[in-house]
Write a protein that holds these residues in place. Structure first.
Motif, PDB file in Angstrom:
ATOM      1  N   GLU A 101      -2.389  -8.938   4.801  1.00  0.00           N
ATOM      2  CA  GLU A 101      -1.020  -9.217   3.894  1.00  0.00           C
ATOM      3  C   GLU A 101       0.064  -9.962   4.532  1.00  0.00           C
ATOM      4  OE1 GLU A 101       0.272  -9.856   0.988  1.00  0.00           O
ATOM      5  OE2 GLU A 101      -1.378  -8.297   0.586  1.00  0.00           O
ATOM      6  N   LEU A 115      -3.557  -1.763   9.440  1.00  0.00           N
ATOM      7  CA  LEU A 115      -2.514  -1.911   8.320  1.00  0.00           C
ATOM      8  C   LEU A 115      -1.409  -2.786   8.708  1.00  0.00           C
ATOM      9  CD1 LEU A 115      -2.365   1.630   6.613  1.00  0.00           C
ATOM     10  CD2 LEU A 115      -3.322  -0.514   5.620  1.00  0.00           C
ATOM     11  N   THR A 116      -0.516  -3.593   8.057  1.00  0.00           N
ATOM     12  CA  THR A 116       0.430  -4.110   8.506  1.00  0.00           C
ATOM     13  C   THR A 116       1.703  -3.301   8.246  1.00  0.00           C
ATOM     14  OG1 THR A 116      -0.656  -6.369   8.307  1.00  0.00           O
ATOM     15  CG2 THR A 116       1.942  -6.255   8.356  1.00  0.00           C
ATOM     16  N   ILE A 137       4.096  -0.764   3.704  1.00  0.00           N
ATOM     17  CA  ILE A 137       3.083  -0.921   4.596  1.00  0.00           C
ATOM     18  C   ILE A 137       2.190  -1.817   3.592  1.00  0.00           C
ATOM     19  CG2 ILE A 137       0.762   0.547   5.162  1.00  0.00           C
ATOM     20  CD1 ILE A 137       3.617   2.523   5.425  1.00  0.00           C
ATOM     21  N   LYS A 187       0.677  -1.252   0.074  1.00  0.00           N
ATOM     22  CA  LYS A 187       0.047  -0.011   0.105  1.00  0.00           C
ATOM     23  C   LYS A 187       0.847   1.095   0.007  1.00  0.00           C
ATOM     24  CE  LYS A 187      -4.016  -1.716   1.912  1.00  0.00           C
ATOM     25  NZ  LYS A 187      -5.161  -1.020   1.173  1.00  0.00           N
ATOM     26  N   TYR A 214       2.628   6.227  -2.076  1.00  0.00           N
ATOM     27  CA  TYR A 214       1.244   5.579  -1.755  1.00  0.00           C
ATOM     28  C   TYR A 214       0.658   5.096  -3.196  1.00  0.00           C
ATOM     29  CZ  TYR A 214       1.605   7.745   2.605  1.00  0.00           C
ATOM     30  OH  TYR A 214       2.026   8.104   3.989  1.00  0.00           O
ATOM     31  N   SER A 260      -1.975  -4.452   3.631  1.00  0.00           N
ATOM     32  CA  SER A 260      -3.196  -4.518   4.312  1.00  0.00           C
ATOM     33  C   SER A 260      -3.050  -5.312   5.635  1.00  0.00           C
ATOM     34  CB  SER A 260      -4.259  -4.954   3.451  1.00  0.00           C
ATOM     35  OG  SER A 260      -3.790  -6.192   3.079  1.00  0.00           O
ATOM     36  N   SER A 261      -4.011  -5.332   6.525  1.00  0.00           N
ATOM     37  CA  SER A 261      -3.929  -6.111   7.596  1.00  0.00           C
ATOM     38  C   SER A 261      -3.866  -7.408   7.689  1.00  0.00           C
ATOM     39  CB  SER A 261      -5.218  -5.932   8.656  1.00  0.00           C
ATOM     40  OG  SER A 261      -6.313  -6.087   7.858  1.00  0.00           O
ATOM     41  N   THR A 299      -6.034   4.936   0.449  1.00  0.00           N
ATOM     42  CA  THR A 299      -6.168   4.496   2.014  1.00  0.00           C
ATOM     43  C   THR A 299      -5.845   5.932   2.478  1.00  0.00           C
ATOM     44  OG1 THR A 299      -5.184   2.382   1.684  1.00  0.00           O
ATOM     45  CG2 THR A 299      -5.508   3.335   3.879  1.00  0.00           C
TER      46      THR A 299
END
Length: 177
Positions: free
Chosen positions: A85, A65-66, A80, A14, A30, A82-83, A34
């Motif tokens: 990922e 986010l991860t 970065i 991301k 980016y 998504s959660s 988001t």
């Protein structure tokens, strides 16, 4: 209760960020909406820096986010996703970026050297991730491609001898085909 089914996606990254030791942006790319505005991006970057700059861990979950990260001298590198990922994929991108820069900057990965080589940083990031899709995770390949692309100096900035040498090379290769 309905289970959430996530479609597999190539779009895994991301954002890629590099902040200095005050949490100020040196580089940010980016890959989705988001954080659509510069103001939202800056707020996110401050939040991420405040949560990570005093810790020794390499991963954080933040704002859904991860985040994988590492620091070097006066720089903080963040990748970065998504959660949901895969952290190992994000870590591969982070390590590839860091190791590529380390080769390009001759192991001198610090703010001044990075600022003097921003073009190389942009090229490296473009070699590693395109539109959020991971393309390369081998730092040797990235550093090699960046060096090759760096040699493609625009004609306006080349000397006459460089232009002639380039033309000779192209003629030689066209005759060898």
């Amino acid at each position: 209760m309905e289970a959430l089914i996530l479609e597999p996606s190539l779009y895994t990254v991301k954002a890629i960020l590099i902040l200095d030791n005050d949490g100020d942006r040196l580089f940010a790319k980016y890959y989705d909406d988001t954080y659509p505005s510069a103001k939202e991006q800056k707020a996110f970057e401050k939040n991420i820096f405040n949560k990570t700059h005093r810790t020794d861990s390499e991963i954080a979950l933040l704002e859904g986010l991860t985040v994988v990260y590492k620091s070097s001298i006066d720089l903080y590198f963040y990748v970065i996703g998504s959660s949901y990922e895969n952290e190992l994929m994000l870590m591969a991108v982070l390590n590839c970026l860091f190791d590529s820069l380390s080769q390009m900057l001759r192991k001198n990965v610090e703010k001044r050297a990075l600022l003097e080589n921003m073009e190389g940083l942009f090229l490296a990031v473009d070699e590693i991730v395109d539109g959020g899709v991971i393309l390369e995770s081998d730092p040797q390949q990235v550093a090699h491609r960046v060096a090759l692309r760096g040699e493609d100096v625009p004609l306006t900035e080349q000397t006459v001898s460089q232009v002639l040498q380039s033309a000779k090379e192209q003629i030689k290769w066209s005759l060898l085909r």
